[in-house]
Enzyme design. Structure first.
Site, PDB file in Angstrom:
ATOM      1  CB  THR A  41      -0.930   0.003   1.229  1.00  0.00           C
ATOM      2  OG1 THR A  41      -1.825  -1.102   1.133  1.00  0.00           O
ATOM      3  CG2 THR A  41      -1.735   1.288   1.290  1.00  0.00           C
ATOM      4  CB  CYS A  42       3.773   2.297   2.018  1.00  0.00           C
ATOM      5  SG  CYS A  42       4.795   3.757   2.293  1.00  0.00           S
ATOM      6  CB  CYS A  47       3.234   6.636   2.231  1.00  0.00           C
ATOM      7  SG  CYS A  47       2.658   5.391   3.385  1.00  0.00           S
ATOM      8  CE  LYS A  50      -0.162  10.554   2.274  1.00  0.00           C
ATOM      9  NZ  LYS A  50      -0.287  10.033   3.648  1.00  0.00           N
ATOM     10  N   GLY A 177     -11.437  10.929   8.094  1.00  0.00           N
ATOM     11  CA  GLY A 177     -10.133  10.527   8.607  1.00  0.00           C
ATOM     12  C   GLY A 177      -9.005  11.230   7.872  1.00  0.00           C
ATOM     13  CE1 TYR A 178      -3.501   8.225   6.581  1.00  0.00           C
ATOM     14  CE2 TYR A 178      -4.761   7.352   8.430  1.00  0.00           C
ATOM     15  CZ  TYR A 178      -3.905   7.157   7.357  1.00  0.00           C
ATOM     16  OH  TYR A 178      -3.458   5.888   7.064  1.00  0.00           O
ATOM     17  CD  GLU A 182      -2.886  12.378   4.453  1.00  0.00           C
ATOM     18  OE1 GLU A 182      -1.961  12.414   5.278  1.00  0.00           O
ATOM     19  OE2 GLU A 182      -3.167  11.350   3.781  1.00  0.00           O
ATOM     20  N   GLY A 262     -12.203   4.834   5.819  1.00  0.00           N
ATOM     21  CA  GLY A 262     -11.463   3.902   6.660  1.00  0.00           C
ATOM     22  C   GLY A 262     -10.943   2.708   5.881  1.00  0.00           C
ATOM     23  CB  THR A 311       4.906   2.512   6.137  1.00  0.00           C
ATOM     24  OG1 THR A 311       3.822   2.471   5.209  1.00  0.00           O
ATOM     25  CG2 THR A 311       6.106   1.804   5.545  1.00  0.00           C
ATOM     26  CB  ALA A 341       3.086  13.710   9.623  1.00  0.00           C
ATOM     27  CG  HIS A 435      14.175  34.833  16.387  1.00  0.00           C
ATOM     28  ND1 HIS A 435      12.799  34.830  16.477  1.00  0.00           N
ATOM     29  CD2 HIS A 435      14.539  36.074  15.956  1.00  0.00           C
ATOM     30  CE1 HIS A 435      12.343  36.021  16.145  1.00  0.00           C
ATOM     31  NE2 HIS A 435      13.384  36.801  15.814  1.00  0.00           N
ATOM     32  CD  GLU A 440      11.289  31.973  17.471  1.00  0.00           C
ATOM     33  OE1 GLU A 440      12.078  32.345  18.365  1.00  0.00           O
ATOM     34  OE2 GLU A 440      11.100  32.615  16.424  1.00  0.00           O
TER      35      GLU A 440
END
Length: 453
Positions: A41-42, A47, A50, A177-178, A182, A262, A311, A341, A435, A440
């Protein structure tokens, strides 16, 4: 008893390939069956493609901002066929690497489906039977699509989205969902008119509530027509598109309807139950802390076990399996404080507990800041980033970190190291800020915004 192989792996994704390579490299006889394409899948459907689409979709926003910074930039339309051609070439290249690396390690690769017959036997699609001392199930997951929606056959899933022949001017994404979020951001950035339906009260269930609300506002602010508390009632082919009636009475016509509702373990027709392997909710293979099923010779790693569907987690589970079974070094994969993420725009990076989880465990302090970063402020762009730390009031350990900002995925990887090591809030405070950066803020938040006792 003599076996054909020391290890037979079903599934050529990240977890299965890692286990097979390590075991074969140790001089064991290993075979792997993959019915589709090496990489899983990845690499093929998740992943990698995508993230490449995320990259492509960001240039429209970048061009708009560049103009406000003084550049004379004019973008035309997104060239979908050109992108698809490059994408297919890249995925084929990666698939070749996976195949080559496994083969070089000594893995015998069988390009066909395999099912489990008994604790030591698998049956290939051509009827051939192979025996193995150990069997590893690493077949991953597959998209879940409800079967009770009239016209559902007109919808597609993330498996097909990369291969659609024409770029959609209007796309409906169903899910919260994510994956759904996305793709909503991706197609919005590429120039589609994007609508998103989610039946729940808020997107990204299971993540931090404050972060969920922040992401939802950002998605809407970018032009995605996000509707929560709404689901699809029925779909019909009509007027050159797909007509959709929503449960709230809303109607719309779309070129593509993408269901991202899902994923479920891909165990259907694998013969596991018939072989005596216990399956749990949704068909997940039930395993112990060492990825072993109730049948001592059969193990499972990755999404098929429905533990953490990432993954790198599948790869960690594969390494632990190899150490346990073939190196005599019992090892449990560590599922605590796994960073992740979500590649929305901007990204959402998270590690550790949510605020809701943490306050159920004991007294906590919440440090949170949302602000316009310098890059946005200069061009009067109102989009805000968010940094959040969840701190145990007693031990002072940082229990969770949540970042919503450009490149949050890169930041959360490094924050994950500190949290995995048990860093305290005072450790963060003692770190000098870099900075001027957005990041920061993670070491500058001095006073809690909330305290849960």
């Amino acid at each position: 008893m003599d076996f054909d192989y020391d290890l037979f792996v079903i599934g050529g994704g990240s977890g299965g390939v890692r286990a097979a390579r390590l075991t074969a490299a140790d001089g064991k006889k290993v075979a792997m069956a993959e019915e589709f394409r090496m990489g899983g899948t990845c690499v093929i459907r998740g992943c990698v493609p995508k993230k490449l689409m995320v990259f492509a979709s960001q240039y429209s926003h970048a061009a708009d901002e560049a103009a406000k910074y003084g550049w004379d930039i004019r973008l035309g339309d997104f060239d979908w066929p050109s992108f698809q051609s490059k994408l297919k070439a890249e995925l084929s290249r990666l698939e070749g690497i996976y195949t080559k690396n496994a083969g070089n390690a000594g893995v015998e690769i069988l390009h066909q489906r395999a099912a489990v017959k008994d604790p030591h036997t698998v049956v290939l699609a051509d009827g051939t039977e192979k025996t193995a001392k150990h069997i590893l199930v690493a077949v991953g997951g597959t998209p879940f699509v409800p079967d009770n929606v009239p016209g559902i056959e007109h919808a597609i899933t993330s498996n097909e989205i990369f291969d659609i022949p024409e770029f959609p001017k209007r796309i409906l994404i169903v899910g919260g969902g994510y994956i759904a979020c996305e793709f909503a951001c991706i197609f919005n950035g590429l120039g589609s008119e994007v609508t998103q339906y989610y039946r729940g009260a808020q997107i990204l269930r299971g993540f931090d509530d404050e972060a969920r609300g922040h992401i939802a506002e950002l998605i809407r602010g970018q032009g995605v027509n996000l509707h929560v508390g709404s689901d699809v009632e029925r779909l019909e082919k009509r007027d050159g598109g797909i007509w959709v009636k929503a449960t709230d009475g809303r109607e719309g016509l779309f070129d593509v309807v993408l269901y991202a509702t899902g994923r479920k373990p891909n165990t259907a027709g694998l013969g596991l139950e018939e072989a005596g392997v216990s399956l749990g909710r949704g068909g997940a293979v039930v395993v112990d802390e060492y990825s072993q099923t109730n049948i001592p010779s059969i193990f499972a790693v990755g999404d098929v076990t429905d533990r953490i569907q990432l993954t790198p987690v599948a790869i960690r589970e594969a390494v632990a399996f190899h150490e346990t079974v073939f190196k005599g070094n019992p090892m449990k994969p560590d599922h605590a404080n796994v960073p992740s993420a979500i590649f929305t725009q901007p990204e959402y990076g998270a590690v550790g507990l949510t605020e809701e989880q943490a306050r159920d465990e004991g007294p906590v302090e919440i440090y949170s800041a949302a602000f316009r970063p310098m890059q946005n402020s200069f061009i009067e762009k109102n989009e805000r980033v968010m940094f959040k730390l969840i701190v145990c009031a007693e031990t002072r350990r940082v229990l969770g970190c949540h970042i919503i900002a450009p490149h949050a995925g890169e930041m959360i990887q490094l924050a994950g190291v500190a949290i995995k090591m048990g860093a305290t809030k005072e450790d963060f405070d003692a770190t000098v800020a870099v900075h001027p950066t957005m990041a920061e803020e993670i070491v500058l938040m001095k006073e809690p915004v909330r305290v849960h006792k």
